[in-house]
Design a protein around this motif. Structure first.
Motif, PDB file in Angstrom:
ATOM      1  N   GLU A  37       0.823  -1.207   0.000  1.00 54.25           N
ATOM      2  CA  GLU A  37       0.000   0.000   0.000  1.00 54.25           C
ATOM      3  C   GLU A  37       0.859   1.261   0.000  1.00 54.25           C
ATOM      4  OE1 GLU A  37      -3.666   2.005   2.587  1.00 54.25           O
ATOM      5  OE2 GLU A  37      -2.183   0.709   3.547  1.00 54.25           O
ATOM      6  N   SER A  76      -4.730  -0.753  -3.004  1.00 53.47           N
ATOM      7  CA  SER A  76      -5.325  -0.092  -1.835  1.00 53.47           C
ATOM      8  C   SER A  76      -5.520  -1.090  -0.712  1.00 53.47           C
ATOM      9  CB  SER A  76      -6.677   0.522  -2.208  1.00 53.47           C
ATOM     10  OG  SER A  76      -7.624  -0.501  -2.482  1.00 53.47           O
ATOM     11  N   THR A 173      -7.066   5.658   2.972  1.00 52.17           N
ATOM     12  CA  THR A 173      -5.686   5.337   3.322  1.00 52.17           C
ATOM     13  C   THR A 173      -5.370   5.851   4.719  1.00 52.17           C
ATOM     14  OG1 THR A 173      -4.677   7.386   2.498  1.00 52.17           O
ATOM     15  CG2 THR A 173      -5.016   5.591   0.909  1.00 52.17           C
TER      16      THR A 173
END
Length: 261
Positions: A37, A76, A173
């Motif tokens: 990520e 993600s 995030t």
């Protein structure tokens, strides 16, 4: 930034390589697609255009010891576990907490790190100093990624157990949650102690940690179920723990490294 002393690192790497040749399997240069990520410092992040962090160094060690070729692929957080479960990637890493519900769809490595949840707030925060104080003020908000340990700790250990609570602002995030905190859009971010301290150290006083630690979590790499990589990776992790490599990585990334330097 400060790094492990070159001589000590060379000796350590040489000893590790010798041990690996003796006891670890040789996977013949097999290419392993690893989902990342790059939003969870100091475990993995991008600085000056370069992906780096504790997990990258650990994965490089594992690859050398097992004779693997690593192909990092960015995705993600929301997509990572389902994609690994479906076999789109051979592994996934981003400080993933080992949990029973996740273990129903992916296989975990042995734990490579244990951390505790902390409350990350702005440096001038004076309205609350612990979880109870935050929960008591209905105007205060926290940010979290849905489906993560911080989200569930926020719901069940800080608030009232309602996963639909409007007091948790959902973001894609971890980096976005910290940006929202610094901007004043939310008042709290929960994170493991290692990442939280990394942000505090890099913030020049803009962030701090308050209150007691909220729990313990173990991190592991993830794999599609029944992956043949699990046993070799576990063996490499065990060897890295025994020969001091993991301790050296902890010192490098959690004590010596400074964001932005």
């Amino acid at each position: 930034m400060k790094l492990i002393a070159p001589l000590a690192a060379a000796v350590l790497a040489g000893a590790a390589s010798t041990a690996a040749a003796q006891v670890l399997p040789d996977l013949g240069g097999q290419t392993v697609a690893v989902a990342v990520e790059n939003a969870y410092p100091p475990l993995q992040f991008v600085q000056d255009g370069e992906a780096m962090g504790w997990e990258y160094d650990a994965m490089a060690e594992i690859a050398e010891r097992l004779n693997l070729t690593v192909d990092y692929q960015t995705t993600s957080w929301d997509a990572m576990i389902p994609a690994v479960a479906q076999g789109q990637y051979d592994m996934g890493m981003t400080g993933i907490t080992i949990r029973e519900d996740r273990a129903e769809v992916v296989d975990f490595s042995d734990s490579y790190m244990t951390s505790e949840m902390v409350m990350l707030v702005r440096g001038d925060e004076d309205r609350f100093a612990d979880a109870a104080g935050f929960a008591a003020d209905p105007d205060l908000l926290m940010a979290a990624q849905p489906g993560t340990t911080p989200f569930y700790v926020g719901v069940y250990d800080v608030l009232d157990g309602d996963e639909a609570t409007p007091r948790i602002v959902k973001m894609e995030t971890f980096g976005a949650t910290v940006q929202a905190l610094r901007a004043g859009d939310v008042d709290l971010v929960l994170t493991d102690g290692t990442a939280g301290q990394g942000y505090v150290d890099a913030s020049d006083g803009a962030l701090k940690i308050v209150g007691e630690k909220l729990g313990t979590e173990d991190f592991g790499f993830i794999f599609p179920q029944n992956s043949e990589l699990v046993a070799p990776v576990n063996a490499a992790i065990a060897e890295m723990r025994e020969d001091g490599t993991i301790e050296a990585l902890n010192t490098k990334w959690f004590l010596d490294f400074k964001m932005g330097e």
